[in-house]
Design an enzyme around this catalytic site. Structure first.
Site, PDB file in Angstrom:
ATOM      1  N   LYS A  50     -11.228  56.709  33.206  1.00  0.00           N
ATOM      2  CA  LYS A  50      -9.978  57.441  33.414  1.00  0.00           C
ATOM      3  C   LYS A  50      -8.804  56.493  33.597  1.00  0.00           C
ATOM      4  CE  LYS A  50     -10.955  59.913  37.027  1.00  0.00           C
ATOM      5  NZ  LYS A  50     -12.200  59.236  37.411  1.00  0.00           N
TER       6      LYS A  50
ATOM      7  N   LYS B  45     -12.460  57.630  46.515  1.00  0.00           N
ATOM      8  CA  LYS B  45     -12.696  56.187  46.564  1.00  0.00           C
ATOM      9  C   LYS B  45     -11.510  55.389  46.029  1.00  0.00           C
ATOM     10  CE  LYS B  45     -15.384  56.210  42.267  1.00  0.00           C
ATOM     11  NZ  LYS B  45     -15.185  57.660  42.054  1.00  0.00           N
TER      12      LYS B  45
ATOM     13  N   LYS C  34     -18.959  59.547  44.372  1.00  0.00           N
ATOM     14  CA  LYS C  34     -18.841  60.652  43.411  1.00  0.00           C
ATOM     15  C   LYS C  34     -17.396  60.800  42.934  1.00  0.00           C
ATOM     16  CE  LYS C  34     -19.891  65.606  43.092  1.00  0.00           C
ATOM     17  NZ  LYS C  34     -18.553  65.996  42.568  1.00  0.00           N
TER      18      LYS C  34
ATOM     19  N   ASP D  32     -20.799  58.509  39.835  1.00  0.00           N
ATOM     20  CA  ASP D  32     -21.455  59.807  39.981  1.00  0.00           C
ATOM     21  C   ASP D  32     -22.310  60.159  38.782  1.00  0.00           C
ATOM     22  OD1 ASP D  32     -19.284  60.070  38.357  1.00  0.00           O
ATOM     23  OD2 ASP D  32     -18.646  62.007  39.126  1.00  0.00           O
TER      24      ASP D  32
END
Length: 283
Positions: A52, A26, A21, A136
């Site tokens: 991102k 991570k 998520k 996610d």
């Protein structure tokens, strides 16, 4: 076989993906693993697969131009336009993606993989390729590395809260779907742990869906501080339990490990599991 500072590896590149998520940690874990491997003399390629484009910030201490940005800006793409050297010699790539609300992240990942393939990057003598993948959203885009056989093993990062487990369960459904040719699930990484009840919660979930917990990371101000300072907690800053745990994970990981096919919950089963945990652990 090839030796690297006392470690022995096969010639075949080992390809690992970290899923989880958004905001679960991570990227922090993936980049620290990449740096630990590279610090042992191994040749590591780290690929951030998130629009991102912030997966490599701890390795490079800056924002890298993404593959999609370079494809848009340059008439002719060369290897040095996409690959950048980070800490410990890790080679870093950010795939990039569309602006929010304008497209599918999977299209960005696919375009980046195609370009890296064209340049022969995947044919180079890497010991490890690490993928840090957005996971996610219920979208085919997040499954590109699994679906197109870019990875050998998947680790899912999960925290002890319902929405994190919900996302992990969805990811495991994808892992199970794409494990028909080879088992892909390396296990769960339990992050943001604060007490034994939270450990018990994630252990119960792991056992129920037929996966193992490979690594436990405790909630730690030192780790948070390292993130803000753009430091790799595995190699920089203060020695702590999380650093030792990650080092043990990497050492065990280099020796191999049996992948499995997970048996994730259905929506109803997940709800029932949540109710059971609430009654047994939190009341």
């Amino acid at each position: 076989m090839v030796k690297h500072k006392g470690l022995v590896t096969n010639m075949k590149t080992i390809k690992i993906a970290f899923y989880g998520k958004g905001g679960i940690g991570k990227s922090t874990l993936a980049t620290n693993v990449a740096a630990l491997l590279a610090s042992k003399g191994l040749r590591v390629l780290h690929i951030g697969c998130d629009p991102k484009a912030d997966s490599t910030r701890l390795l490079t201490e800056r924002r890298l131009p993404t593959v999609l940005q370079q494809l848009d800006a340059l008439d002719e793409i060369k290897r040095e336009d996409l690959l950048f050297t980070g800490k410990c010699g890790v080679t870093c790539v950010e795939t990039g993606g569309p602006e929010a609300g304008t497209g599918c992240a999977g299209l960005g990942i696919t375009a980046a993989m195609d370009e890296l393939t064209r340049l022969g990057v995947f044919d180079e003598a890497w010991d490890y390729i690490i993928y840090d993948v957005l996971g996610d959203v219920v979208c085919g885009g997040f499954s590109v590395p699994m679906r197109q056989h870019y990875v050998d093993k998947v680790f899912v990062v999960v925290a002890p809260n319902y929405m994190s487990i919900y996302a992990a369960n969805n990811i495991l459904k994808g892992v199970a779907r794409y494990s028909q040719e080879q088992n892909l699930c390396g296990g769960l990484i339990a992050n943001h742990l604060q007490n034994n009840k939270e450990k018990a919660l994630l252990k119960a979930y792991a056992e129920a869906v037929n996966v193992q917990i490979c690594l436990e990371i405790a909630e730690d101000l030192h780790l948070q501080k390292a993130d803000f300072k753009r430091q790799l907690f595995a190699l920089e800053g203060e020695e702590n339990t999380n650093r030792k745990s990650l080092q043990q994970f990497v050492e065990g990981w280099l020796k191999g490990g049996q992948c499995v096919i997970p048996t994730p919950f259905s929506a109803d089963e997940l709800e029932a599991f949540g109710q059971l945990m609430a009654e047994n652990l939190y009341e």
